[in-house]
Design a protein around this motif. Sequence first.
Motif, short mmCIF file in Angstrom:
data_model
loop_
_atom_site.label_atom_id
_atom_site.label_comp_id
_atom_site.label_asym_id
_atom_site.label_seq_id
_atom_site.Cartn_x
_atom_site.Cartn_y
_atom_site.Cartn_z
N VAL A 1 0.84 -1.20 0.00
CA VAL A 1 0.00 0.00 0.00
C VAL A 1 0.88 1.25 0.00
N SER A 2 1.39 1.66 1.18
CA SER A 2 2.30 2.81 1.28
C SER A 2 1.83 4.00 0.47
N ALA A 3 0.52 4.21 0.43
CA ALA A 3 -0.02 5.36 -0.30
C ALA A 3 0.38 6.66 0.38
N ASN A 4 0.70 7.67 -0.40
CA ASN A 4 1.04 8.97 0.16
C ASN A 4 -0.16 9.52 0.94
N PRO A 5 0.07 10.15 2.10
CA PRO A 5 -1.04 10.68 2.89
C PRO A 5 -1.56 12.00 2.34
N THR A 6 -1.90 11.96 1.05
CA THR A 6 -2.39 13.18 0.40
C THR A 6 -3.83 13.02 -0.10
N GLY A 7 -4.43 11.87 0.18
CA GLY A 7 -5.80 11.64 -0.27
C GLY A 7 -6.24 10.23 0.07
N PRO A 8 -7.51 9.92 -0.16
CA PRO A 8 -8.02 8.57 0.11
C PRO A 8 -7.30 7.52 -0.73
N ILE A 9 -7.36 6.27 -0.30
CA ILE A 9 -6.70 5.19 -1.01
C ILE A 9 -7.43 4.91 -2.32
N HIS A 10 -6.71 4.99 -3.44
CA HIS A 10 -7.33 4.74 -4.74
C HIS A 10 -7.39 3.23 -4.99
N TYR B 1 5.11 2.19 4.43
CA TYR B 1 6.10 3.26 4.31
C TYR B 1 5.35 4.58 4.19
N PHE B 2 5.43 5.37 5.23
CA PHE B 2 4.67 6.61 5.34
C PHE B 2 5.51 7.75 4.74
N ASN B 3 5.14 8.14 3.53
CA ASN B 3 5.90 9.16 2.80
C ASN B 3 5.49 10.55 3.30
N ASP B 4 6.20 11.03 4.30
CA ASP B 4 5.90 12.35 4.85
C ASP B 4 7.05 13.32 4.61
N HIS B 5 7.73 13.11 3.48
CA HIS B 5 8.89 13.94 3.16
C HIS B 5 8.90 14.18 1.65
N GLY B 6 8.79 15.42 1.23
CA GLY B 6 8.89 15.66 -0.20
C GLY B 6 7.84 16.60 -0.75
N SER B 7 7.88 16.78 -2.08
CA SER B 7 7.07 17.79 -2.75
C SER B 7 5.58 17.49 -2.71
N GLN B 8 5.19 16.18 -2.70
CA GLN B 8 3.76 15.87 -2.70
C GLN B 8 3.08 16.33 -1.42
N ILE B 9 3.78 16.24 -0.31
CA ILE B 9 3.23 16.72 0.95
C ILE B 9 3.09 18.25 0.91
N ASP B 10 4.05 18.91 0.28
CA ASP B 10 3.96 20.37 0.13
C ASP B 10 2.73 20.75 -0.69
N ARG B 11 2.49 20.02 -1.78
CA ARG B 11 1.31 20.30 -2.62
C ARG B 11 0.03 20.06 -1.84
N PHE B 12 0.02 19.03 -1.02
CA PHE B 12 -1.14 18.72 -0.19
C PHE B 12 -1.41 19.86 0.79
N ALA B 13 -0.34 20.34 1.43
CA ALA B 13 -0.49 21.44 2.41
C ALA B 13 -1.00 22.70 1.73
N ARG B 14 -0.48 23.01 0.54
CA ARG B 14 -0.94 24.20 -0.19
C ARG B 14 -2.41 24.07 -0.58
#
Length: 567
Positions: free
Chosen positions: A134-143, A172-185
């Motif tokens: 799984v390890s989906a980025n925490p930027t949205g629901p699981i597709h 693997y919780f991806n909480d580092h990088g540009s996708q998290i920045d986009r999510f925050a914005r």
Amino acid sequence: MTPADLSAALLAIVTTVVSRRREADESIPELTITAEDIPLERPKNREHGDWASNVAMRLAKRLGANPRELAGEIAEGAAAIDGVASAEVAGPGFINFRLEAAAAGKLAQTIVEAGDAYGRGDLYDGLLVNLEFVSANPTGPIHLGGARWAAVGDSLARILQAEGADVTREYYFNDHGSQIDRFARSLLAAYLGEPTPEDGYGGAYIGEIAAQVADRAAADPEIGDLAGLPREQQQEVFRRIGTQLMFQEIKDRLHSFGVDFDVYFHEDSLHESGAVERAIARLDELGHIFEADGAIWLRTTTFGDDRDRVVVRSNGEPAYISGDLGYYLDKRERGFEQNIIMLGADHHGYIGRMMAMTEAFGDIPNVNLQILIGQMVNLVKDGEPVRMSKRAGTIVTLDDLVDAVGVDAARYSLVRSSTDSQLDIDLDLLAKRSNENPVYYVQYAHARTCSVAANAAKAGVDRSVFKPELLTHETESALLGGLQEFPRVIAQAAELREPHRVARYIEELAGLYHAWYAVRDGSTRVLPHGDEPVTDAHRTRLWLNDATGQVVRNGLGLVGVSAPERM
């Protein structure tokens, strides 16, 4: 008689035949014969017998013998094995074995007595396995792709455990990088009533999470007046709290789907703990790191990669692969002998560099590190693809599938097909309570075995007597043959990392059971008809009924699907 029993008896016979031939011809080299030299398979045509082996063809060249002649010698000895009705040579040197009814039928008692343990093996006894999925980025629901890996990954973990592996499920919780920045914005824009950033995330869930962040912030005295903070600080608040909320939602959804993890590994910890630096230092010691153009590189071309990889950019920022280096070394330092990663189809190009990295560390590609790639999933309703989610907007999610068909049907439909192929899930089919619906077909078989057992108890039929020689009907022979396959199917599914083999097997077994149940002349009935007295045949068939229920239940458990007693 189990395949192991027959194999052991054949091993003794084959060893005797080989010794006899060596005594007659001193030019034949000394051979060590093992059970692996005596494969047993189910004939495709049941009329050919219960088991078949090509042992004679495998050994003929090593003995300088004619395969058919060698098969004849082995078959002559095998015909005398207790429980073997006949052993016949076929084709260029195959041997077909037919078991006596009592020997074949004894399996029903073996299964009932083994219970939940039936089918389990020791293929990976004690092996430490890290299974990351799984390890989906925490930027949205699981597709849907993540949903497929949730079902397949959890099922694979269960199957590997059934073969003795010590499996750690890891996210693997991806909480580092540009996708998290986009999510925050995106969250901040929703809070401020601004349009979604061009590279941001849309969907109703963004507004929901943004509102929750604002509520949390208002209750936190350390944050103070969120609206009065500079935009940069606002974004950091939405990044920190929004990521926590999104990840908790992901965990909750997975738990509801029957999937829980032993470890949630945060990518940030790799950079904070020095794991990345330790990995680079280790590779430098091994002579695989070099500097060029102000950057630090890993020489992966030495190990078959199409180009060397930047590890630290010239501006001092770590490149994406740096996290992979630190993460892999961390897993190995935690003692995992095999590390399995499940990735989506868009990561296919990722494999070469990861295997090069594995070899650079001195490990074995596709052994210490294994990467499984899964293809896309589509939902179909009324013959048309479902394109969008009500909540997530542009993607279809795990929740959309579960809301439409329920957890059991969702999990089963995601597991029953090879991950190598794109999967179309027909929502209309899964909603049917008919044999067309595969999960209904299998669950109904289990429910039917429970109903038969309950009615048997009312009719006074119990398991006080077991006479396997009474199980002579062709449907009973076929059903016993199917039951005997279960251990082999689990082992093969574990070895090939293919849980769908278990799902397809229990579908076939359900079909064999339904055929046995449907025999109209009464010759396979568990329940006495009318005033007919209870006989040993009824009691013995109850063993077969209950054995089938046990195996279907065990199989459903391996794919994470319930085994209802009533439907």
